[in-house]
Scaffold this active site. Structure first.
Site, short mmCIF file in Angstrom:
data_model
loop_
_atom_site.label_atom_id
_atom_site.label_comp_id
_atom_site.label_asym_id
_atom_site.label_seq_id
_atom_site.Cartn_x
_atom_site.Cartn_y
_atom_site.Cartn_z
N SER A 117 0.83 -1.21 0.00
CA SER A 117 0.00 0.00 0.00
C SER A 117 0.86 1.25 0.00
O SER A 117 0.37 2.33 -0.31
CB SER A 117 -0.95 0.00 1.20
OG SER A 117 -0.24 -0.25 2.37
N HIS A 138 -1.54 -2.33 -7.07
CA HIS A 138 -2.15 -2.01 -5.78
C HIS A 138 -3.68 -1.98 -5.86
O HIS A 138 -4.26 -1.09 -6.50
CB HIS A 138 -1.62 -0.65 -5.30
CG HIS A 138 -2.15 -0.24 -3.96
ND1 HIS A 138 -2.48 1.06 -3.65
CD2 HIS A 138 -2.42 -0.97 -2.86
CE1 HIS A 138 -2.93 1.11 -2.42
NE2 HIS A 138 -2.91 -0.10 -1.91
N GLU A 150 -3.94 0.61 -8.85
CA GLU A 150 -2.78 1.43 -9.21
C GLU A 150 -1.66 0.52 -9.72
O GLU A 150 -1.35 -0.49 -9.10
CB GLU A 150 -2.27 2.20 -7.98
CG GLU A 150 -3.21 3.30 -7.54
CD GLU A 150 -2.73 3.97 -6.24
OE1 GLU A 150 -2.91 5.19 -6.13
OE2 GLU A 150 -2.22 3.28 -5.34
N ASN A 189 -3.15 6.56 -1.59
CA ASN A 189 -2.80 6.61 -0.17
C ASN A 189 -2.03 7.87 0.21
O ASN A 189 -2.10 8.31 1.36
CB ASN A 189 -2.01 5.36 0.24
CG ASN A 189 -2.94 4.17 0.46
OD1 ASN A 189 -4.13 4.34 0.65
ND2 ASN A 189 -2.39 2.97 0.44
N1 3HC Z 1 -18.82 -9.32 -4.23
C1 3HC Z 1 -19.30 -8.57 -5.23
N2 3HC Z 1 -20.00 -7.43 -5.04
C2 3HC Z 1 -20.20 -7.04 -3.78
C3 3HC Z 1 -19.74 -7.79 -2.68
C4 3HC Z 1 -19.00 -8.98 -2.95
N3 3HC Z 1 -18.49 -9.74 -1.98
N4 3HC Z 1 -20.10 -7.14 -1.55
C5 3HC Z 1 -20.75 -6.06 -1.93
N5 3HC Z 1 -20.84 -5.98 -3.27
C6 3HC Z 1 -21.44 -4.91 -4.07
C7 3HC Z 1 -22.91 -4.74 -3.75
O1 3HC Z 1 -23.69 -5.59 -4.52
C8 3HC Z 1 -23.15 -3.28 -4.08
O2 3HC Z 1 -23.25 -3.15 -5.48
P1 3HC Z 1 -24.33 -2.14 -6.15
O3 3HC Z 1 -23.94 -0.79 -5.67
O4 3HC Z 1 -24.15 -2.35 -7.61
O5 3HC Z 1 -25.63 -2.62 -5.60
C9 3HC Z 1 -21.83 -2.62 -3.67
O6 3HC Z 1 -20.85 -3.67 -3.70
C10 3HC Z 1 -21.89 -2.01 -2.28
O7 3HC Z 1 -22.16 -3.05 -1.35
P2 3HC Z 1 -23.20 -2.90 -0.15
O8 3HC Z 1 -24.45 -2.23 -0.63
O9 3HC Z 1 -23.35 -4.22 0.51
O10 3HC Z 1 -22.43 -2.06 0.90
P3 3HC Z 1 -22.37 -0.52 1.13
O11 3HC Z 1 -23.23 0.25 0.24
O12 3HC Z 1 -22.49 -0.39 2.61
O13 3HC Z 1 -20.86 -0.20 0.68
C11 3HC Z 1 -18.52 -0.24 0.68
C12 3HC Z 1 -19.77 -0.85 1.24
C13 3HC Z 1 -18.36 -0.59 -0.80
C14 3HC Z 1 -17.33 -0.85 1.43
C15 3HC Z 1 -18.57 1.31 0.82
O14 3HC Z 1 -18.84 1.63 2.15
C16 3HC Z 1 -17.31 2.00 0.40
O15 3HC Z 1 -17.05 2.21 -0.76
N6 3HC Z 1 -16.46 2.38 1.41
C17 3HC Z 1 -15.19 3.00 1.17
C18 3HC Z 1 -14.17 1.96 0.86
C19 3HC Z 1 -12.83 2.56 0.56
O16 3HC Z 1 -12.58 3.74 0.63
N7 3HC Z 1 -11.87 1.68 0.24
C20 3HC Z 1 -10.52 2.04 -0.01
C21 3HC Z 1 -9.73 1.89 1.24
S1 3HC Z 1 -8.05 2.36 1.02
C22 3HC Z 1 -7.31 0.95 0.49
O17 3HC Z 1 -7.89 -0.10 0.39
C23 3HC Z 1 -5.87 1.06 0.16
C24 3HC Z 1 -5.03 0.35 1.17
O18 3HC Z 1 -3.73 0.26 0.66
C25 3HC Z 1 -4.98 1.05 2.52
#
Ligand code: 3HC
Length: 282
Positions: A117, A138, A150, A189
């Site tokens: 990351s 990434h 990325e 990040n």
């Molecule tokens: N497989 C496939 N699709 C899935 C799934 C799975 N296991 N789980 C959920 N989904 C889909 C759902 O069907 C939904 O799709 P739709 O919008 O087309 O209906 C979508 O994903 C959203 O799922 P949910 O409705 O169940 O959940 P939420 O609406 O509560 O969203 C979340 C959850 C996607 C995690 C959202 O809260 C989000 O985007 N959060 C921010 C995440 C983020 O910022 N991530 C980056 C972190 S930084 C990082 O990772 C880098 C590292 O190096 C630190």
């Protein structure tokens, strides 16, 4: 690229294995202990089942994807892989050791990628005899949902390596690649971590509650999650490692990990994965 290796079956490794298998690749996941191997398989099966429940994938396709993933404890089995993606803990010396070993095992034309990351990719590339085949790939958490990947090319990455992984990410995995330079934190990040650290400092100063800080960014700025919930989702150990890596690289105060983040990691309050971070989870 048909045969994929993933080093580590934790949150990110399992997610990467899942998306590769769903895209039709044969995936071998490397774990270090039998109990971790079991947990990795469970993590992958559970997330694929969630995709079925959400209507994202049919039961038949889900079964076929699960059948394309196998977990091993033997790194030598990576000898036939076309692409190996490392998703081990964010410890530079550990990653370098893994890359040094992989370099002696995989075939000459195989590509070695790190999902780090924030660690500059050249630091693991130089642990190999062939840094031209080493690249950063990434992914974001949760991997099955987040569309961005990325691609990080070092000063020594061969253009063919960058081209091949970029094509795999976009054409095979159906994700959106962006090209980033080899600096700590890359693009996302480098922007996200100072924001998360600032939210932790704000909470620590007593200026606002955890709920109000999160509500401000969801309701006020349209973010899907507030920063403290996002820290819990990413894992506080990962946030700390990323902040430390950025601070080591740039020595700018806004990258410095807040003491509260260090104390929580030392206390084992890592967020969702340990049941408690800024919030509590069942
Ligand atoms: N497989 C496939 N699709 C899935 C799934 C799975 N296991 N789980 C959920 N989904 C889909 C759902 O069907 C939904 O799709 P739709 O919008 O087309 O209906 C979508 O994903 C959203 O799922 P949910 O409705 O169940 O959940 P939420 O609406 O509560 O969203 C979340 C959850 C996607 C995690 C959202 O809260 C989000 O985007 N959060 C921010 C995440 C983020 O910022 N991530 C980056 C972190 S930084 C990082 O990772 C880098 C590292 O190096 C630190």
């Amino acid at each position: 690229m048909k045969l994929i290796g993933v080093v580590g079956g934790g949150t990110m490794g399992a997610g990467i294995a899942e998306v590769c298998a769903k895209a039709g690749s044969e995936v071998l996941v490397l774990e270090t202990k039998q109990e971790f191997a079991g947990a990795a398989s469970e993590r992958i099966a559970k997330s694929i089942a969630r995709g079925v429940a959400k209507g994202k994938i049919s039961q038949d396709d889900a079964d076929a994807a699960i059948a394309r993933v196998r977990v091993t404890l033997d790194i030598e089995e990576f000898a036939d892989r076309d692409l190996v993606i490392e998703a081990a803990p964010e410890i530079e010396s550990l990653k370098a050791e893994i890359f040094g070993k992989l370099d002696t095992i995989v075939k000459p034309e195989a590509i070695l990628a790190t999902n780090t990351s924030s660690i500059p990719v050249i630091k693991v590339a130089t642990a190999t005899q062939n840094p031209g085949r080493v690249v950063g790939v990434h992914f974001f958490n949760p991997v099955p949902v987040m569309s961005l990947v990325e691609i990080i090319s070092t000063l020594l990455t061969a253009p063919e390596t960058t081209q091949a992984v970029t094509e795999y990410v976009s054409a095979t995995l159906g994700k959106t690649p962006v090209q980033a330079g080899d600096q700590s934190g890359f693009i996302a990040n480098a922007l996200l971590i100072p924001y998360l650290c600032q939210a932790i400092r704000m909470l620590d100063s007593g200026y606002a509650t955890r709920e109000d800080i999160d509500a401000a960014m969801t309701g006020g700025c349209g973010h899907p999650m507030g920063p403290l919930t996002l820290c819990d989702t990413i894992g506080l150990d990962i946030c700390l490692a990323a902040a430390q890596s950025l601070y080591d690289e740039f020595a700018e105060p806004h990258y410095a990990p807040p003491p509260r983040l260090r104390r929580m990691v030392e206390a084992g309050l890592l967020g969702r994965k340990t049941g408690r971070g800024f919030y509590e989870y069942n």
